[in-house]
Write a protein that holds these residues in place. Structure first.
Motif, mmCIF file in Angstrom:
data_model
loop_
_atom_site.group_PDB
_atom_site.id
_atom_site.type_symbol
_atom_site.label_atom_id
_atom_site.label_comp_id
_atom_site.label_asym_id
_atom_site.label_seq_id
_atom_site.Cartn_x
_atom_site.Cartn_y
_atom_site.Cartn_z
ATOM 1 N N ASP A 22 -24.724 71.792 98.809
ATOM 2 C CA ASP A 22 -25.550 71.239 100.090
ATOM 3 C C ASP A 22 -26.921 71.062 99.729
ATOM 4 O O ASP A 22 -27.888 70.269 100.302
ATOM 5 C CB ASP A 22 -25.482 72.289 100.978
ATOM 6 N N ALA A 23 -27.459 71.741 98.432
ATOM 7 C CA ALA A 23 -28.658 71.611 97.913
ATOM 8 C C ALA A 23 -28.637 71.904 96.514
ATOM 9 O O ALA A 23 -27.699 72.399 95.955
ATOM 10 C CB ALA A 23 -29.730 72.733 98.652
ATOM 11 N N VAL A 24 -29.536 71.199 95.895
ATOM 12 C CA VAL A 24 -29.810 71.361 94.438
ATOM 13 C C VAL A 24 -30.938 71.948 93.763
ATOM 14 O O VAL A 24 -32.170 71.574 94.688
ATOM 15 C CB VAL A 24 -29.531 70.071 93.583
ATOM 16 N N VAL A 25 -31.212 72.494 92.939
ATOM 17 C CA VAL A 25 -32.453 73.195 92.324
ATOM 18 C C VAL A 25 -32.556 73.022 90.939
ATOM 19 O O VAL A 25 -31.748 73.172 90.301
ATOM 20 C CB VAL A 25 -32.527 74.569 92.704
ATOM 21 N N ASP A 26 -33.934 72.443 90.608
ATOM 22 C CA ASP A 26 -34.388 72.302 89.407
ATOM 23 C C ASP A 26 -34.778 73.310 88.612
ATOM 24 O O ASP A 26 -35.953 73.884 88.808
ATOM 25 C CB ASP A 26 -35.231 71.035 89.362
ATOM 26 N N LEU A 27 -34.100 73.891 87.662
ATOM 27 C CA LEU A 27 -34.446 75.291 86.876
ATOM 28 C C LEU A 27 -35.556 74.693 85.480
ATOM 29 O O LEU A 27 -35.942 75.891 85.086
ATOM 30 C CB LEU A 27 -33.320 75.953 86.576
ATOM 31 N N SER A 28 -35.760 73.537 85.355
ATOM 32 C CA SER A 28 -36.521 73.183 84.161
ATOM 33 C C SER A 28 -38.045 73.361 84.415
ATOM 34 O O SER A 28 -38.409 73.458 85.699
ATOM 35 C CB SER A 28 -36.316 71.783 83.791
ATOM 36 N N GLY A 29 -38.659 73.423 83.312
ATOM 37 C CA GLY A 29 -40.491 73.466 83.514
ATOM 38 C C GLY A 29 -40.667 74.848 84.192
ATOM 39 O O GLY A 29 -42.194 74.822 84.423
ATOM 40 N N ALA A 30 -40.120 75.709 84.538
ATOM 41 C CA ALA A 30 -40.632 77.105 84.923
ATOM 42 C C ALA A 30 -40.224 78.121 84.173
ATOM 43 O O ALA A 30 -39.230 78.441 83.342
ATOM 44 C CB ALA A 30 -40.133 77.331 86.198
ATOM 45 N N ASP A 31 -41.535 78.960 83.556
ATOM 46 C CA ASP A 31 -41.165 80.117 82.436
ATOM 47 C C ASP A 31 -41.689 81.507 83.286
ATOM 48 O O ASP A 31 -41.692 82.340 82.668
ATOM 49 C CB ASP A 31 -42.047 79.816 81.490
ATOM 50 N N ASP A 32 -41.636 81.517 84.625
ATOM 51 C CA ASP A 32 -41.563 82.909 85.137
ATOM 52 C C ASP A 32 -40.615 83.072 86.464
ATOM 53 O O ASP A 32 -40.204 81.912 87.042
ATOM 54 C CB ASP A 32 -43.409 82.726 85.690
ATOM 55 N N VAL A 33 -40.401 84.032 86.645
ATOM 56 C CA VAL A 33 -39.412 84.516 87.799
ATOM 57 C C VAL A 33 -39.963 84.079 89.034
ATOM 58 O O VAL A 33 -39.084 83.541 89.895
ATOM 59 C CB VAL A 33 -39.067 86.131 87.905
ATOM 60 N N ASP A 34 -41.255 84.347 89.363
ATOM 61 C CA ASP A 34 -41.770 83.894 90.707
ATOM 62 C C ASP A 34 -41.681 82.539 91.172
ATOM 63 O O ASP A 34 -41.015 82.140 92.212
ATOM 64 C CB ASP A 34 -43.262 84.199 90.763
ATOM 65 N N ALA A 46 -33.017 86.692 87.436
ATOM 66 C CA ALA A 46 -33.835 87.673 88.047
ATOM 67 C C ALA A 46 -34.363 87.188 89.480
ATOM 68 O O ALA A 46 -34.652 87.677 90.250
ATOM 69 C CB ALA A 46 -34.785 87.998 86.942
ATOM 70 N N ALA A 47 -34.674 85.763 89.224
ATOM 71 C CA ALA A 47 -35.093 84.895 90.491
ATOM 72 C C ALA A 47 -33.856 85.001 91.477
ATOM 73 O O ALA A 47 -34.333 85.204 92.718
ATOM 74 C CB ALA A 47 -35.327 83.418 90.085
ATOM 75 N N ALA A 48 -32.740 84.748 91.172
ATOM 76 C CA ALA A 48 -31.681 84.578 92.089
ATOM 77 C C ALA A 48 -31.662 85.920 92.856
ATOM 78 O O ALA A 48 -31.024 85.854 94.041
ATOM 79 C CB ALA A 48 -30.507 84.183 91.516
ATOM 80 N N LEU A 49 -31.651 87.030 92.173
ATOM 81 C CA LEU A 49 -31.657 88.497 93.059
ATOM 82 C C LEU A 49 -32.393 88.297 94.065
ATOM 83 O O LEU A 49 -32.236 89.005 95.104
ATOM 84 C CB LEU A 49 -31.905 89.590 91.838
ATOM 85 N N ARG A 50 -33.649 87.827 94.271
ATOM 86 C CA ARG A 50 -34.569 87.913 95.203
ATOM 87 C C ARG A 50 -34.084 86.958 96.416
ATOM 88 O O ARG A 50 -34.634 87.262 97.491
ATOM 89 C CB ARG A 50 -36.051 87.316 94.756
ATOM 90 N N THR A 51 -32.955 86.369 96.123
ATOM 91 C CA THR A 51 -32.512 85.537 97.218
ATOM 92 C C THR A 51 -31.527 86.228 97.951
ATOM 93 O O THR A 51 -31.018 85.648 99.273
ATOM 94 C CB THR A 51 -31.822 84.155 96.787
ATOM 95 N N LEU A 52 -30.895 87.083 97.544
ATOM 96 C CA LEU A 52 -29.973 88.116 98.207
ATOM 97 C C LEU A 52 -30.132 89.008 99.426
ATOM 98 O O LEU A 52 -31.063 89.370 99.403
ATOM 99 C CB LEU A 52 -29.121 88.958 96.877
ATOM 100 N N ARG A 53 -29.184 88.882 100.308
ATOM 101 C CA ARG A 53 -29.317 89.950 101.360
ATOM 102 C C ARG A 53 -28.978 91.238 101.080
ATOM 103 O O ARG A 53 -28.724 91.447 99.936
ATOM 104 C CB ARG A 53 -28.255 89.146 102.581
ATOM 105 N N PRO A 54 -29.323 92.173 101.821
ATOM 106 C CA PRO A 54 -28.789 93.381 101.547
ATOM 107 C C PRO A 54 -27.378 93.629 101.185
ATOM 108 O O PRO A 54 -26.607 93.063 102.065
ATOM 109 C CB PRO A 54 -29.085 94.369 102.892
ATOM 110 N N HIS A 55 -26.933 94.208 100.233
ATOM 111 C CA HIS A 55 -25.592 94.613 99.845
ATOM 112 C C HIS A 55 -24.933 93.183 99.224
ATOM 113 O O HIS A 55 -23.786 93.063 99.110
ATOM 114 C CB HIS A 55 -24.665 95.015 100.866
ATOM 115 N N GLY A 56 -25.986 92.059 98.997
ATOM 116 C CA GLY A 56 -25.411 90.981 98.173
ATOM 117 C C GLY A 56 -24.888 91.080 96.848
ATOM 118 O O GLY A 56 -25.231 92.231 96.329
ATOM 119 N N ARG A 57 -24.146 90.388 96.294
ATOM 120 C CA ARG A 57 -23.475 90.334 94.932
ATOM 121 C C ARG A 57 -24.208 89.180 93.939
ATOM 122 O O ARG A 57 -24.306 88.059 94.211
ATOM 123 C CB ARG A 57 -21.981 90.405 95.298
#
Length: 328
Positions: A189-201, A228-239
């Motif tokens: 449904d959506a795509v995210v570019d992971l290139s060109g970034a060197d920090d979690v924020d 580490a970045a993806a963890l911040r997207t998770l709901r409570p009790h997310g996996r």
């Protein structure tokens, strides 16, 4: 006599040799190999630097393949099968030859009419994606899923697996523009570019912008900063299910993120599966492939060109999975 790709020294590509067909002990099947993929695991084992240790040399690589049973005790001759081997991990030869001897318990008869190279390209990568989502990650219909590393075979199968299991939204993230385009074609449904970034924020903002509210499940083939970045997207009790570390062997996530949401971090390996789980997953994937609902891009390469294809994989220049074919 048969042709076989042979590793004679760690770190060097295999060369074609001619040798006698292998002996067939009791409880094994002689399989005429049709297609054998060159995977990152094959290359890693052949370096001698994997956690499996230095392989016994010389040996024929190939941790999986597709072929036709020539002789077996319980499976009829002529049966099309997929099989796995421990080549490079334990003493013994693998699939990159005209013939391979395989324990009958490791053979999976193939359903439907699916091209052998496609089954070979899917293989263990597809099993990993399928089981990491459905078994380890406990994916449920209606959940929102993030796939990290969606440009690779595991990630592309994961996008399709999430769709097939009723995910309400699938976000595919990778560095490659071609990988993102392919993920969109496969149903992301959506795509995210992971290139060109060197920090979690920065990475976390990109992922959150693509999400429709909190995420239920992350499939992570990368680890490192993306995990580490993806963890911040998770709901409570997310996996978050991790099954790779191509972006780093460590990830800089913080205790507060984990504890404040009671997140679950789960590891996955195909080595934990029973023979029945592996068979059922492979059959399910192949049945979806036969129905036109599962596919990955691949290139077919004659067995005699194994050295060139191997070097492309080892150097990271292979844009698709390379599948060796034995037809002369």
């Amino acid at each position: 006599m048969m042709r076989a790709a042979t590793i004679r020294a760690c770190g060097l590509p295999p060369a074609i040799t001619t040798r006698e067909a292998p002996e067939q002990p009791d409880g094994t099947a002689l399989v005429g190999v049709t297609a054998a993929p060159i995977t990152p695991l094959d290359v890693l084992c052949a370096t001698g630097a994997s956690y499996f240790g230095t392989p016994a040399l010389p040996y024929v690589p190939g941790v999986q393949g597709v072929g036709v049973v020539e002789r077996a005790g319980t499976i009829p001759s002529g049966t099309a099968v997929w099989f796995s081997t421990t080549a490079g991990m334990r003493p013994g030869d693998g699939s990159m030859a005209d013939y391979c001897v395989v324990p009958e318990a490791d053979l999976v008869p193939l359903p439907g009419d699916v091209e052998a190279p496609l089954v070979a390209a899917l293989g263990l990568s597809a099993i990993a994606a399928w089981m990491a989502l459905t078994w380890r990650g406990e994916l449920r219909a209606g959940e929102q899923v993030v796939i990290l590393g969606a440009g690779g075979v595991v990630g592309q199968v994961a996008v399709q697996t999430a769709r097939l299991h009723g995910a309400r939204r699938v976000i595919a993230a990778c560095r490659s523009g071609a990988g993102r385009r392919r993920a969109s074609e496969l149903g992301a449904d959506a795509v995210v570019d992971l290139s060109g970034a060197d920090d979690v924020d920065t990475l976390a903002v990109r992922l959150l912008d693509a999400c429709d509210g909190p995420v239920d499940l992350v499939l992570d083939t990368l680890f490192g900063l993306p995990a580490a970045a993806a963890l911040r997207t998770l709901r409570p009790h997310g996996r978050l299910v991790n099954l790779g570390s191509s972006a780093g062997e460590t990830a800089p996530f913080d205790s507060a993120t984990l504890r404040s949401r009671s997140l679950r971090l789960l590891g996955y390996t195909n080595n934990e599966l029973t023979a029945e789980q592996r068979r059922d997953a492979l059959v399910a994937v192949v049945e979806h492939a036969a129905a036109g609902k599962m596919s990955v891009p691949y290139d077919t390469v004659p067995l005699t060109d194994v050295a060139t294809a191997w070097e492309r994989q080892a150097s990271g220049q292979a844009s698709h999975r390379s599948v060796l074919t034995t037809a002369q």
